[in-house]
Enzyme design. Structure first.
Site, PDB file in Angstrom:
ATOM      1  N   GLY A  20    -107.254 -60.563 -25.512  1.00  0.00           N
ATOM      2  CA  GLY A  20    -108.061 -61.691 -25.967  1.00  0.00           C
ATOM      3  C   GLY A  20    -108.014 -61.982 -27.451  1.00  0.00           C
ATOM      4  N   ASN A  22    -106.085 -64.149 -28.939  1.00  0.00           N
ATOM      5  CA  ASN A  22    -106.026 -65.614 -29.119  1.00  0.00           C
ATOM      6  C   ASN A  22    -107.387 -66.251 -28.865  1.00  0.00           C
ATOM      7  OD1 ASN A  22    -103.257 -66.762 -29.791  1.00  0.00           O
ATOM      8  ND2 ASN A  22    -102.762 -65.179 -28.269  1.00  0.00           N
ATOM      9  N   ARG A 101    -101.555 -65.294 -14.926  1.00  0.00           N
ATOM     10  CA  ARG A 101    -101.475 -65.860 -13.580  1.00  0.00           C
ATOM     11  C   ARG A 101    -100.805 -67.217 -13.682  1.00  0.00           C
ATOM     12  NH1 ARG A 101    -103.167 -62.276  -9.505  1.00  0.00           N
ATOM     13  NH2 ARG A 101    -104.423 -60.755 -10.624  1.00  0.00           N
ATOM     14  N   ASN A 117    -101.144 -73.846 -23.029  1.00  0.00           N
ATOM     15  CA  ASN A 117    -100.755 -72.447 -22.917  1.00  0.00           C
ATOM     16  C   ASN A 117    -100.122 -72.012 -24.233  1.00  0.00           C
ATOM     17  OD1 ASN A 117    -100.166 -69.924 -21.553  1.00  0.00           O
ATOM     18  ND2 ASN A 117     -98.019 -70.562 -21.510  1.00  0.00           N
ATOM     19  N   HIS A 119     -97.441 -69.258 -25.827  1.00  0.00           N
ATOM     20  CA  HIS A 119     -96.344 -68.395 -25.369  1.00  0.00           C
ATOM     21  C   HIS A 119     -95.622 -67.805 -26.589  1.00  0.00           C
ATOM     22  CE1 HIS A 119     -93.305 -66.868 -22.669  1.00  0.00           C
ATOM     23  NE2 HIS A 119     -92.401 -67.283 -23.543  1.00  0.00           N
TER      24      HIS A 119
HETATM   25  C1  GRF Z   1     -99.946 -63.530 -26.331  1.00  0.00           C
HETATM   26  O1  GRF Z   1     -98.757 -63.030 -26.894  1.00  0.00           O
HETATM   27  C2  GRF Z   1     -99.696 -64.859 -25.671  1.00  0.00           C
HETATM   28  O2  GRF Z   1     -98.725 -65.616 -26.313  1.00  0.00           O
HETATM   29  C3  GRF Z   1     -99.198 -64.442 -24.319  1.00  0.00           C
HETATM   30  O3  GRF Z   1     -99.980 -63.332 -23.975  1.00  0.00           O
HETATM   31  C4  GRF Z   1    -100.411 -62.679 -25.163  1.00  0.00           C
HETATM   32  C5  GRF Z   1    -101.901 -62.599 -25.089  1.00  0.00           C
HETATM   33  O4  GRF Z   1    -102.455 -61.909 -26.176  1.00  0.00           O
HETATM   34  N1  GRF Z   1     -99.303 -65.539 -23.377  1.00  0.00           N
HETATM   35  P1  GRF Z   1    -104.024 -61.940 -26.414  1.00  0.00           P
HETATM   36  O5  GRF Z   1    -104.679 -61.479 -25.092  1.00  0.00           O
HETATM   37  O6  GRF Z   1    -104.429 -63.334 -26.770  1.00  0.00           O
HETATM   38  O7  GRF Z   1    -104.288 -60.957 -27.502  1.00  0.00           O
END
Ligand code: GRF
Length: 217
Positions: A20, A22, A101, A117, A119
């Site tokens: 989490g 982000n 998912r 999203n 990535h």
């Molecule tokens: C991030 O690298 C995001 O780009 C990818 O999954 C990871 C999630 O990291 N989709 P976090 O849970 O936000 O720390």
């Protein structure tokens, strides 16, 4: 919908499966005023996701909703539950922030062109899992991250923001992923500000931006 300017409002529903960080960037941005949106609810497919705890610490409703299947793709019934919860919290935009998912038409139809999203690669390079590992194995000199709109095809929707990260000769998967993650946090906040602040339309694969709504509307 914001009746004043015809644009959706700025309440976010964040879907997250794990750490989490982000989500944390969004919560921090909300608190320090950099994010022009509010996290209205956080939903996880895992009851023990640290993302849920981060949400609760910030007073944000945090829900565990069963994905209904051990497979990556959500079952339609599970998506219906998620859509119901998002609507109950008045969500305008959905952010997949490390949500492991695959979402389908139930959610995508309910929030058409309003699911984002993040990535960890410069798409279309290295879609799917372990993007920094793929980038290192391929030998690229420039890696990076992408925020895009979610479509039925995985990691393939129209691009909202990207940022490049130089690969260093001594990089490991962990060191490269960590530098990419710092950029992810920045472009995710910026991309949310973009979509809540300006109307856009999709032309082919491209996002075409309109004029920002005047302040105060
Ligand atoms: C991030 O690298 C995001 O780009 C990818 O999954 C990871 C999630 O990291 N989709 P976090 O849970 O936000 O720390």
């Amino acid at each position: 919908m914001n009746a004043a300017n015809g644009m959706p409002g700025s309440r976010l529903g964040v879907l997250a499966s794990g750490r989490g960080s982000n989500l944390q960037a969004l919560l921090d941005g909300q608190e320090n005023g950099e994010l022009r949106a509010r996290v209205a609810v956080v939903i996880s497919d895992r009851a023990d996701a640290p993302a849920l705890e981060r949400a609760r610490r910030h007073g944000v409703p945090a829900l565990h909703l069963d994905p209904g299947s051990p497979r990556a793709r959500l079952r339609p019934e599970a998506e219906t539950e998620i859509v119901r919860a998002l609507r109950a919290h008045g969500v305008d935009w959905v952010v997949l922030a490390g949500y492991f998912r695959i979402v389908g038409s139930v959610l995508l139809d309910a929030f058409a062109d309003r699911v984002l999203n993040i990535h960890p690669s410069l798409l279309p390079a290295f879609p799917g899992l372990h993007a920094p590992r793929q980038a290192l194995a391929y030998g690229v000199e420039v890696a990076g991250c992408t925020v895009h709109l979610v479509t039925a095809a995985v990691d393939a929707g129209p691009i909202l923001r990207q940022e490049a990260v130089a690969v260093r000769p001594d990089d490991t998967e962990e060191s490269l992923a960590a530098r990419i993650l710092e950029r992810e946090h920045r472009i995710l906040v910026a991309a949310v500000n973009d979509v809540v602040g300006r109307p856009f339309r999709i032309e082919g694969r491209r996002v075409r931006w309109g004029t920002a709504a005047p302040a105060g509307e």
